[in-house]
Design a protein around this motif. Structure first.
Motif, PDB file in Angstrom:
ATOM      1  N   LYS A  48      -1.087 -13.116  12.985  1.00  0.00           N
ATOM      2  CA  LYS A  48      -0.075 -12.061  13.007  1.00  0.00           C
ATOM      3  C   LYS A  48      -0.316 -11.079  11.866  1.00  0.00           C
ATOM      4  O   LYS A  48      -0.593 -11.486  10.734  1.00  0.00           O
ATOM      5  CB  LYS A  48       1.332 -12.646  12.878  1.00  0.00           C
ATOM      6  N   VAL A  49      -0.210  -9.790  12.183  1.00  0.00           N
ATOM      7  CA  VAL A  49      -0.313  -8.730  11.183  1.00  0.00           C
ATOM      8  C   VAL A  49       0.806  -7.735  11.468  1.00  0.00           C
ATOM      9  O   VAL A  49       0.977  -7.288  12.602  1.00  0.00           O
ATOM     10  CB  VAL A  49      -1.671  -8.001  11.241  1.00  0.00           C
ATOM     11  N   SER A  50       1.562  -7.405  10.453  1.00  0.00           N
ATOM     12  CA  SER A  50       2.645  -6.439  10.634  1.00  0.00           C
ATOM     13  C   SER A  50       2.734  -5.526   9.422  1.00  0.00           C
ATOM     14  O   SER A  50       2.376  -5.908   8.306  1.00  0.00           O
ATOM     15  CB  SER A  50       3.987  -7.155  10.846  1.00  0.00           C
ATOM     16  N   ALA A  51       3.183  -4.306   9.668  1.00  0.00           N
ATOM     17  CA  ALA A  51       3.311  -3.321   8.584  1.00  0.00           C
ATOM     18  C   ALA A  51       4.416  -2.339   8.940  1.00  0.00           C
ATOM     19  O   ALA A  51       4.742  -2.131  10.117  1.00  0.00           O
ATOM     20  CB  ALA A  51       1.992  -2.584   8.377  1.00  0.00           C
ATOM     21  N   LYS A  52       4.955  -1.728   7.908  1.00  0.00           N
ATOM     22  CA  LYS A  52       5.951  -0.688   8.105  1.00  0.00           C
ATOM     23  C   LYS A  52       5.425   0.575   7.447  1.00  0.00           C
ATOM     24  O   LYS A  52       5.293   0.662   6.229  1.00  0.00           O
ATOM     25  CB  LYS A  52       7.289  -1.096   7.498  1.00  0.00           C
ATOM     26  N   ILE A  53       5.076   1.555   8.290  1.00  0.00           N
ATOM     27  CA  ILE A  53       4.464   2.786   7.809  1.00  0.00           C
ATOM     28  C   ILE A  53       5.385   3.956   8.127  1.00  0.00           C
ATOM     29  O   ILE A  53       5.709   4.207   9.291  1.00  0.00           O
ATOM     30  CB  ILE A  53       3.092   2.992   8.473  1.00  0.00           C
ATOM     31  N   ASP A  54       5.801   4.661   7.071  1.00  0.00           N
ATOM     32  CA  ASP A  54       6.724   5.790   7.235  1.00  0.00           C
ATOM     33  C   ASP A  54       7.952   5.389   8.043  1.00  0.00           C
ATOM     34  O   ASP A  54       8.443   6.142   8.907  1.00  0.00           O
ATOM     35  CB  ASP A  54       6.018   6.970   7.923  1.00  0.00           C
TER      36      ASP A  54
ATOM     37  N   ILE B 114       0.850  -1.192   0.000  1.00  0.00           N
ATOM     38  CA  ILE B 114       0.000   0.000   0.000  1.00  0.00           C
ATOM     39  C   ILE B 114       0.885   1.241   0.000  1.00  0.00           C
ATOM     40  O   ILE B 114       1.473   1.596   1.021  1.00  0.00           O
ATOM     41  CB  ILE B 114      -0.930   0.010   1.231  1.00  0.00           C
ATOM     42  N   ASP B 115       0.975   1.862  -1.154  1.00  0.00           N
ATOM     43  CA  ASP B 115       1.801   3.073  -1.284  1.00  0.00           C
ATOM     44  C   ASP B 115       3.203   2.875  -0.735  1.00  0.00           C
ATOM     45  O   ASP B 115       3.748   3.705   0.005  1.00  0.00           O
ATOM     46  CB  ASP B 115       1.143   4.247  -0.558  1.00  0.00           C
ATOM     47  N   GLY B 116       3.806   1.744  -1.079  1.00  0.00           N
ATOM     48  CA  GLY B 116       5.166   1.477  -0.637  1.00  0.00           C
ATOM     49  C   GLY B 116       5.269   0.884   0.749  1.00  0.00           C
ATOM     50  O   GLY B 116       6.359   0.512   1.188  1.00  0.00           O
ATOM     51  N   SER B 117       4.154   0.784   1.466  1.00  0.00           N
ATOM     52  CA  SER B 117       4.145   0.167   2.794  1.00  0.00           C
ATOM     53  C   SER B 117       3.655  -1.281   2.674  1.00  0.00           C
ATOM     54  O   SER B 117       2.596  -1.538   2.103  1.00  0.00           O
ATOM     55  CB  SER B 117       3.234   0.934   3.752  1.00  0.00           C
ATOM     56  N   THR B 118       4.447  -2.207   3.194  1.00  0.00           N
ATOM     57  CA  THR B 118       4.106  -3.619   3.100  1.00  0.00           C
ATOM     58  C   THR B 118       3.332  -4.070   4.330  1.00  0.00           C
ATOM     59  O   THR B 118       3.742  -3.810   5.462  1.00  0.00           O
ATOM     60  CB  THR B 118       5.380  -4.475   2.966  1.00  0.00           C
TER      61      THR B 118
END
Length: 489
Positions: free
Chosen positions: A357-363, A333-337
């Motif tokens: 499990k849910v993980s994301a990297k935002i900014d 999503i807009d470069g965030s996985t």
């Protein structure tokens, strides 16, 4: 010679007959042994996994217990809890006072005989300081507080009208309130002859057949989305499943962006319509002054969102027994996985052990959520752990408990060994608790001791009651000590 030819002819006819039967049987078998498509196989796996009886239901038979209660069968139940420790900036200096506080509640109900009993206890540091008993017997309510009163306070609902218009203290108070706040009530106003309160209406379930059917536009939208989902079977080595995952077949589900966008639009519109239906004209007028999103705004937002996310691809592993054992998906999503995974396993139910499990990297900042739950049907234990983290903030919830005194569909006891909650430095606490339910036992004792008929008491009798309560408080070292600790002495 002729005999030999006839025998050969019969053998030939038998062979032909057997061949025809075999071919016919093969044709019948083929029509009933049609190979499942990947979509059919996966739909069957989803249905088998998530419609399976829950581990708790399988162990306790809670549905049978609830059915008995809904049918007004007598039962008993109870709950107790203690704050073992508490800390954090949210509670400040009060944390030490709250730690050790506990309560307990035991009740029994027999609707057929119109009898009810409940006892509430408040404790501190393991010592019970305060006990409140409530009894209902027919139309009479009894209130007992042993630490405050040597007897019970009663209220008779069958004579409520007579008591409220009598010369008793509360009868005079009721008349005064009518005179002061009655407004436009006529001077000769009296309570209706049929004025009464049936307290037992509070305990009857009534018509509990609540319509949970989804609106047709939502079910139609879901069916339309479901039709557009593409399912393919892939090789296990292509799926890169984690070690320990049991899988006979692996599938990919692809949900086209248009499919879930259209479904989401229907859901959002339904939510807005339901919200507006709850508002009165005044609130609706106030909302009209705000820049509320219309259908075009909603469509544009969902269009942008679906374009950003794209098609959603879910990889699903299915065991040889036809249960789903693992699901995973990755979104950009807009470069965030955003990574998602869920595993399911168990001896008697695929829902005995669940790990999500849910993980994301935002900014550049990692955000994650995880939870695990485990039910051991042999040891009758249950555990749960969850964690949310985002930057410096972390929240954790964990609990562990065990079931005992289990008679499926009739009774059980659950002992919560601990319930831990930790919200970074703001708040942290641990609670221990237990509860039970039993439809095989309903013990209700008779009320004893002196009876104080509250609504029939005059001012002098009421003053005597208050005096007795104050004296008992002063003479009870535990109760007066607790009031002193809380600053209420």
């Amino acid at each position: 010679m002729k005999k030999t030819e006839n025998m050969n002819k019969r053998k030939t006819h038998k062979k032909r007959l057997v061949s025809l039967i075999a071919i016919f049987a093969l044709l019948i078998g083929c029509t009933s042994c049609k190979k499942e498509t990947p979509r059919e196989a996966l739909e069957k796996a989803f249905d088998k996994t998530f419609s399976a009886e829950s581990p708790v239901e399988n162990l306790l038979g809670i549905s049978k217990i609830n059915e008995a209660i809904n049918n007004n069968e007598p039962y008993s139940s109870g709950l107790s809890a203690t704050i073992e420790n508490i800390s954090g900036e949210l509670f400040g200096d009060y944390a030490s006072l709250i730690s050790g506080l506990g309560f307990s509640s035991d009740s029994a109900l027999d609707i057929t005989k119109k009898r009810y009993q409940s006892t509430l206890g408040i404790s501190y540091g393991g010592t019970t300081y305060f006990t409140v008993g409530v009894h209902l017997d027919g139309s009479k309510l009894y209130l007992t507080v042993p630490q405050l009163l040597n007897g019970n306070i009663s209220l008779d609902f069958s004579s409520l009208r007579e008591d409220l218009v009598s010369d008793s203290f509360f009868g005079q108070l009721f008349t005064q309130l009518l005179t002061t706040y009655g407004g436009s009530l006529p001077e000769d106003f009296t309570l209706p002859e049929n004025f009464s309160i049936d307290v037992w209406e509070l305990f009857t379930t009534g018509d509990m057949n609540i319509d949970t059917t989804l609106p047709k536009n939502i079910t139609d939208a879901y069916d339309e989305m479901n039709k557009q989902i593409a399912v393919e079977e892939i090789k296990k080595n292509e799926a890169k499943l984690p070690d320990g995952v049991s899988a006979k077949n692996v599938y990919t589900m692809t949900i086209p962006k248009k499919a879930y966008k259209d479904f989401a639009a229907v859901i959002v519109q339904f939510g807005l319509d339901s919200f507006f239906e709850l508002l009165d004209d005044e609130n609706l007028s106030a909302l009209e002054e705000l820049d509320m999103p219309d259908q075009e705004d909603i469509d544009d937002f969902l269009e942008d969102l679906s374009d950003t996310i794209g098609d959603i691809v879910l990889t699903v592993a299915v065991t040889k027994d036809g249960y789903i054992s693992y699901m995973t998906s990755t979104l950009d999503i807009d470069g965030s996985t955003v990574d998602f995974s869920a595993s399911f396993s168990g001896k008697k139910s695929p829902l005995e052990e669940v790990d999500v499990k849910v993980s994301a990297k935002i900014d550049g900042e990692k955000v994650s959520f995880s939870f695990t739950q485990k039910y051991d049907s042999d040891k009758k234990t249950a555990t749960y752990n969850s964690k949310i983290s985002a930057g410096d903030f972390t929240a954790k919830i964990a609990w562990e408990g065990e079931y005992s005194n289990v008679e499926k569909g009739k009774k059980y006891t659950f002992n919560l060994n601990y319930f831990e909650c930790d919200f970074s430095e703001d708040m942290s606490f641990t609670i221990s608790a237990s509860n039970y339910m039993d439809i095989t036992k309903c013990e209700i004792s008779d009320v004893t001791g002196r009876e104080y008929e509250l609504l029939k008491m005059d001012q002098s009798a009421l003053l005597g009651l208050v005096t007795e309560v104050m004296v008992n408080v002063q003479n009870d070292p535990m109760l007066s000590g607790l009031l002193g600790i809380l600053g209420l002495e």
